[in-house]
Enzyme design. Structure first.
Site, PDB file in Angstrom:
ATOM      1  N   LYS A  15       0.822  -1.223   0.000  1.00 18.11           N
ATOM      2  CA  LYS A  15       0.000   0.000   0.000  1.00 18.11           C
ATOM      3  C   LYS A  15       0.850   1.265   0.000  1.00 18.11           C
ATOM      4  O   LYS A  15       0.565   2.216  -0.711  1.00 18.11           O
ATOM      5  CB  LYS A  15      -0.881   0.100   1.263  1.00 18.11           C
ATOM      6  CG  LYS A  15      -1.724  -1.084   1.575  1.00 18.11           C
ATOM      7  CD  LYS A  15      -2.586  -0.820   2.804  1.00 18.11           C
ATOM      8  CE  LYS A  15      -1.863  -0.609   4.109  1.00 18.11           C
ATOM      9  NZ  LYS A  15      -1.193  -1.758   4.699  1.00 18.11           N
ATOM     10  N   ARG A  90      -8.400   1.303  10.754  1.00 18.09           N
ATOM     11  CA  ARG A  90      -7.935  -0.075  10.938  1.00 18.09           C
ATOM     12  C   ARG A  90      -8.891  -0.890  11.801  1.00 18.09           C
ATOM     13  O   ARG A  90      -8.650  -2.063  12.029  1.00 18.09           O
ATOM     14  CB  ARG A  90      -6.582  -0.040  11.637  1.00 18.09           C
ATOM     15  CG  ARG A  90      -5.461  -0.690  10.825  1.00 18.09           C
ATOM     16  CD  ARG A  90      -4.218  -0.283  11.495  1.00 18.09           C
ATOM     17  NE  ARG A  90      -3.030  -1.003  11.239  1.00 18.09           N
ATOM     18  CZ  ARG A  90      -2.001  -0.470  10.596  1.00 18.09           C
ATOM     19  NH1 ARG A  90      -2.103   0.715  10.052  1.00 18.09           N
ATOM     20  NH2 ARG A  90      -0.881  -1.136  10.509  1.00 18.09           N
ATOM     21  N   ARG A 129      12.182  -5.311   3.600  1.00 17.83           N
ATOM     22  CA  ARG A 129      11.750  -3.911   3.557  1.00 17.83           C
ATOM     23  C   ARG A 129      12.713  -3.009   4.334  1.00 17.83           C
ATOM     24  O   ARG A 129      13.130  -3.347   5.435  1.00 17.83           O
ATOM     25  CB  ARG A 129      10.351  -3.810   4.161  1.00 17.83           C
ATOM     26  CG  ARG A 129       9.814  -2.409   4.179  1.00 17.83           C
ATOM     27  CD  ARG A 129       8.318  -2.403   4.193  1.00 17.83           C
ATOM     28  NE  ARG A 129       7.766  -2.639   5.524  1.00 17.83           N
ATOM     29  CZ  ARG A 129       6.457  -2.610   5.758  1.00 17.83           C
ATOM     30  NH1 ARG A 129       5.603  -2.392   4.794  1.00 17.83           N
ATOM     31  NH2 ARG A 129       6.018  -2.839   6.978  1.00 17.83           N
ATOM     32  N   ARG A 162      12.475  -1.200  10.080  1.00 17.55           N
ATOM     33  CA  ARG A 162      11.581  -0.808  11.169  1.00 17.55           C
ATOM     34  C   ARG A 162      11.669  -1.817  12.301  1.00 17.55           C
ATOM     35  O   ARG A 162      11.772  -3.015  12.071  1.00 17.55           O
ATOM     36  CB  ARG A 162      10.141  -0.754  10.650  1.00 17.55           C
ATOM     37  CG  ARG A 162       9.794   0.556  10.009  1.00 17.55           C
ATOM     38  CD  ARG A 162       8.467   0.514   9.322  1.00 17.55           C
ATOM     39  NE  ARG A 162       7.383  -0.101  10.095  1.00 17.55           N
ATOM     40  CZ  ARG A 162       6.123  -0.174   9.672  1.00 17.55           C
ATOM     41  NH1 ARG A 162       5.800   0.328   8.492  1.00 17.55           N
ATOM     42  NH2 ARG A 162       5.201  -0.736  10.396  1.00 17.55           N
ATOM     43  N   ARG A 173       1.267  -8.793  13.878  1.00 17.62           N
ATOM     44  CA  ARG A 173       0.564  -7.730  13.147  1.00 17.62           C
ATOM     45  C   ARG A 173      -0.413  -8.333  12.139  1.00 17.62           C
ATOM     46  O   ARG A 173      -1.500  -7.824  11.927  1.00 17.62           O
ATOM     47  CB  ARG A 173       1.568  -6.802  12.447  1.00 17.62           C
ATOM     48  CG  ARG A 173       2.249  -5.850  13.426  1.00 17.62           C
ATOM     49  CD  ARG A 173       3.509  -5.255  12.858  1.00 17.62           C
ATOM     50  NE  ARG A 173       3.280  -4.431  11.686  1.00 17.62           N
ATOM     51  CZ  ARG A 173       4.203  -4.172  10.760  1.00 17.62           C
ATOM     52  NH1 ARG A 173       5.420  -4.667  10.884  1.00 17.62           N
ATOM     53  NH2 ARG A 173       3.923  -3.422   9.746  1.00 17.62           N
TER      54      ARG A 173
HETATM   55  P1  AMP Z   1       1.963   0.799   9.674  1.00 21.39           P
HETATM   56  O1  AMP Z   1       3.078   1.748   9.399  1.00 21.39           O
HETATM   57  O2  AMP Z   1       0.673   1.192   8.977  1.00 21.39           O
HETATM   58  O3  AMP Z   1       2.315  -0.644   9.454  1.00 21.39           O
HETATM   59  O4  AMP Z   1       1.642   0.946  11.246  1.00 21.39           O
HETATM   60  C1  AMP Z   1       2.622   0.651  12.224  1.00 21.39           C
HETATM   61  C2  AMP Z   1       1.987   0.532  13.596  1.00 21.39           C
HETATM   62  O5  AMP Z   1       1.336   1.772  13.951  1.00 21.39           O
HETATM   63  C3  AMP Z   1       0.886  -0.507  13.731  1.00 21.39           C
HETATM   64  O6  AMP Z   1       1.409  -1.804  13.985  1.00 21.39           O
HETATM   65  C4  AMP Z   1       0.097   0.024  14.923  1.00 21.39           C
HETATM   66  O7  AMP Z   1       0.794  -0.203  16.137  1.00 21.39           O
HETATM   67  C5  AMP Z   1       0.135   1.536  14.675  1.00 21.39           C
HETATM   68  N1  AMP Z   1      -1.004   2.023  13.843  1.00 21.39           N
HETATM   69  C6  AMP Z   1      -0.934   2.577  12.602  1.00 21.39           C
HETATM   70  N2  AMP Z   1      -2.151   2.931  12.162  1.00 21.39           N
HETATM   71  C7  AMP Z   1      -3.022   2.606  13.140  1.00 21.39           C
HETATM   72  C8  AMP Z   1      -4.448   2.696  13.283  1.00 21.39           C
HETATM   73  N3  AMP Z   1      -5.211   3.209  12.306  1.00 21.39           N
HETATM   74  N4  AMP Z   1      -4.992   2.252  14.436  1.00 21.39           N
HETATM   75  C9  AMP Z   1      -4.231   1.733  15.428  1.00 21.39           C
HETATM   76  N5  AMP Z   1      -2.903   1.598  15.358  1.00 21.39           N
HETATM   77  C10 AMP Z   1      -2.289   2.016  14.234  1.00 21.39           C
END
Ligand code: AMP
Length: 216
Positions: A15, A90, A129, A162, A173
């Protein structure tokens, strides 16, 4: 072209890469909730302190905290501007809150792109990544290399992995995604807004699918 767009899909479904292309080529306002949260953690802000332990464990940050952050981001945009949201909403309650928040401003989500990707593919992608700690741009050690190995094309700084991209956290996740985020597929499908993209196809083919979905 549709301007208020949500990108939905498991971690590692690509994405972020598609979002970066749409931003570069079509001037979308790309927002990644994960990136905003990581920035708050770095700044050691009140939101960042509340979010850090959830990020470290690969768990979702509580809805209230995420909504506060996202509403602040959307409020700061000039009126009538669209967005491309990657990683938010989410949970069903975030999706309902977003719908209500937009409706109170006479707006609505225009399209939802669902990047469907099997777990094995996404685990392999996440292992390779690398991200730029400065601008958040995403690379892959095999499939999407930077021009100079290990350095961001934009900022020139050293790329990093990361902390939540390690195998045990990634599995968690994905589990959380299946339980809490996948129900959004049915939610947006019922609203007639969902387009499914096969995220195992080459990037250019996915971009073609994305462009035709957004042109509808
Ligand atoms: P991402 O970069 O989208 O993979 O997000 C990394 C981490 O940020 C996730 O594993 C969650 O801990 C937190 N996170 C990101 N977006 C959300 C969301 N919309 N709701 C809750 N936690 C989020």
């Amino acid at each position: 072209m549709r301007r208020r767009v949500i990108l939905l899909g498991p971690p590692g479904s690509g994405k972020g890469t598609i979002a970066a292309r749409l931003q570069e080529n079509f001037g979308f306002n790309h927002v990644s909730s994960g990136q905003l949260l990581r920035r708050e953690v770095e700044l050691d802000s009140a939101v960042g302190r509340r979010a850090k332990s959830f990020l470290d464990r690969g768990e979702l940050v509580p809805d209230q905290t995420v909504l506060e952050l996202m509403e602040r981001w959307m409020d700061a945009m000039p009126p009538g501007t669209g967005f491309l949201s990657d990683g938010f909403p989410r949970t069903l309650s975030q999706a309902r809150a977003l719908d209500e928040w937009l409706a109170s401003r006479g707006q609505a989500i225009d399209a939802v792109l669902f990047f469907n990707c099997p777990e094995a593919v996404m685990i392999e992608r996440i292992a390779g990544r690398r991200v730029c700690p400065q601008c958040g741009r995403v690379y892959h050690q095999v499939t999407l290399q930077s021009r100079v190995a290990g350095r961001c094309d934009e900022c020139g700084v050293a790329l990093v992995q990361r902390e939540d991209d390690t195998a045990p956290v990634v599995r968690k996740r994905f589990e959380i995604y299946s339980r809490q985020t996948e129900p959004l597929v049915a939610y947006y499908r019922a609203q007639g807004k969902l387009t499914e993209i096969d995220a195992t196809r080459p990037l250019d083919a996915q971009m073609d699918d994305v462009m035709s979905a957004l042109a509808k």
